[in-house]
Motif scaffolding. Sequence first.
Motif, PDB file in Angstrom:
ATOM      1  N   MET B  38       0.859  -1.222   0.050  1.00 38.55           N
ATOM      2  CA  MET B  38      -0.023  -0.202  -0.054  1.00 38.55           C
ATOM      3  C   MET B  38       0.864   1.209   0.195  1.00 38.55           C
ATOM      4  O   MET B  38       0.505   2.394  -0.748  1.00 38.55           O
ATOM      5  CB  MET B  38      -0.926   0.161   1.105  1.00 38.55           C
ATOM      6  N   ASP B  41       1.785   1.793  -3.413  1.00 37.39           N
ATOM      7  CA  ASP B  41       1.105   2.298  -4.227  1.00 37.39           C
ATOM      8  C   ASP B  41       0.665   3.798  -3.898  1.00 37.39           C
ATOM      9  O   ASP B  41       0.433   4.839  -4.853  1.00 37.39           O
ATOM     10  CB  ASP B  41      -0.338   1.711  -3.820  1.00 37.39           C
ATOM     11  N   LEU B  42       0.792   4.059  -2.716  1.00 38.57           N
ATOM     12  CA  LEU B  42       0.669   5.481  -2.550  1.00 38.57           C
ATOM     13  C   LEU B  42       1.628   6.556  -3.107  1.00 38.57           C
ATOM     14  O   LEU B  42       1.454   7.619  -3.466  1.00 38.57           O
ATOM     15  CB  LEU B  42       0.588   5.815  -1.015  1.00 38.57           C
ATOM     16  N   GLU B  44       3.349   6.021  -5.391  1.00 40.67           N
ATOM     17  CA  GLU B  44       3.229   5.961  -7.070  1.00 40.67           C
ATOM     18  C   GLU B  44       2.111   7.039  -7.382  1.00 40.67           C
ATOM     19  O   GLU B  44       1.997   7.703  -8.218  1.00 40.67           O
ATOM     20  CB  GLU B  44       2.890   4.528  -7.471  1.00 40.67           C
ATOM     21  N   LEU B  45       0.921   7.001  -6.621  1.00 41.62           N
ATOM     22  CA  LEU B  45      -0.075   7.893  -6.833  1.00 41.62           C
ATOM     23  C   LEU B  45       0.287   9.219  -6.430  1.00 41.62           C
ATOM     24  O   LEU B  45      -0.132  10.164  -7.091  1.00 41.62           O
ATOM     25  CB  LEU B  45      -1.519   7.360  -5.843  1.00 41.62           C
ATOM     26  N   ILE B  48       2.180  10.512  -9.362  1.00 39.63           N
ATOM     27  CA  ILE B  48       1.274  10.717 -10.620  1.00 39.63           C
ATOM     28  C   ILE B  48       0.577  12.037 -10.325  1.00 39.63           C
ATOM     29  O   ILE B  48       0.573  13.127 -11.060  1.00 39.63           O
ATOM     30  CB  ILE B  48       0.323   9.827 -10.776  1.00 39.63           C
TER      31      ILE B  48
END
Lengths: 249, 59
Positions: B38, B41-42, B44-45, B48
Amino acid sequence: MTSLKMPSLRVMAFATVAVLGAAFAMVFFYAPNDADQGFIQKIFYVHVPIAICALIGFVVAAFHSIRHLRTGDPIHDVRSYVSIHMGVIFGTAALLTGSIWARAAWGKWWVWEEPTLVSFLIVYLLYATYYPLRYSIEDRERQARYASVFAITAGAFVPLNFMAVRLAESLVHPRVFATADGGLPPEMLLTFFVSLAGMALLFVTLMRFELSAKMTSAQVSRLRRALDSEAPAASASRIAPAVPAEQRI
Amino acid sequence: MPALPIDEAGKYVAGAYVVFLVLVLIYVAIMAAKLERMRRDLTELADIAESRKQEVSGG
């Protein structure tokens, strides 16, 4: 109207470590050895509380499932799922510790003739089928609804099963509580209740830990979708995950 | 069956408590791996979102 506020996860984790630590210290330094089984009876203080927590977890899952079907709020479905998940983990621990105790006390890892053991195994295997049932349904709403129906049906079976076992004639498994000829001496009883409190705290803490992780995962997926919907077509495939993380909630 | 002597019973008692401890540790390790995923993922987000912000402010 005032609402009850749960202590933070950190407070609960510290409380769990403290109570379980105290319980284990009481098991080995305070509770006397059993007159019949001797030192091997110490397994009782870990095995029985784990089994009780597992069964209560299944009943709690049924309670949340009823709330899910009544309100349609997915949070109750998540809570039901996590309760069953923790119940299965605690059930695994109960079966393993019980098997070790059986080997030491009766000379066998498992006794098929004993209703207590077999009925617990049936309940455990029943809940083990929850996962394939749940994940065989692709539609999220149907998945949650069917899982709730399963949790209620299986949850109703738990107390019935418990009563049936109490009424059945025991062959080797001891009936410690509610026996006519007394029960545990006060030192053993106190140690047992502290162990039970410790296990219950561990159960609730791990449950909240998992719930918190599931919620965070769902928020990450939501954020990913939000960014995905804003993204230009060229970069969309880079953002979109192969399997949404929240699909397993 | 008669009660086992303490040296032999001790192995079983230790076994039961170790099994419990190992199961809890396995669970915590699995959860730690999930949290790590997680966190990635965070990150990466966040990257972005940051690059989008720069694209917008850059015109």
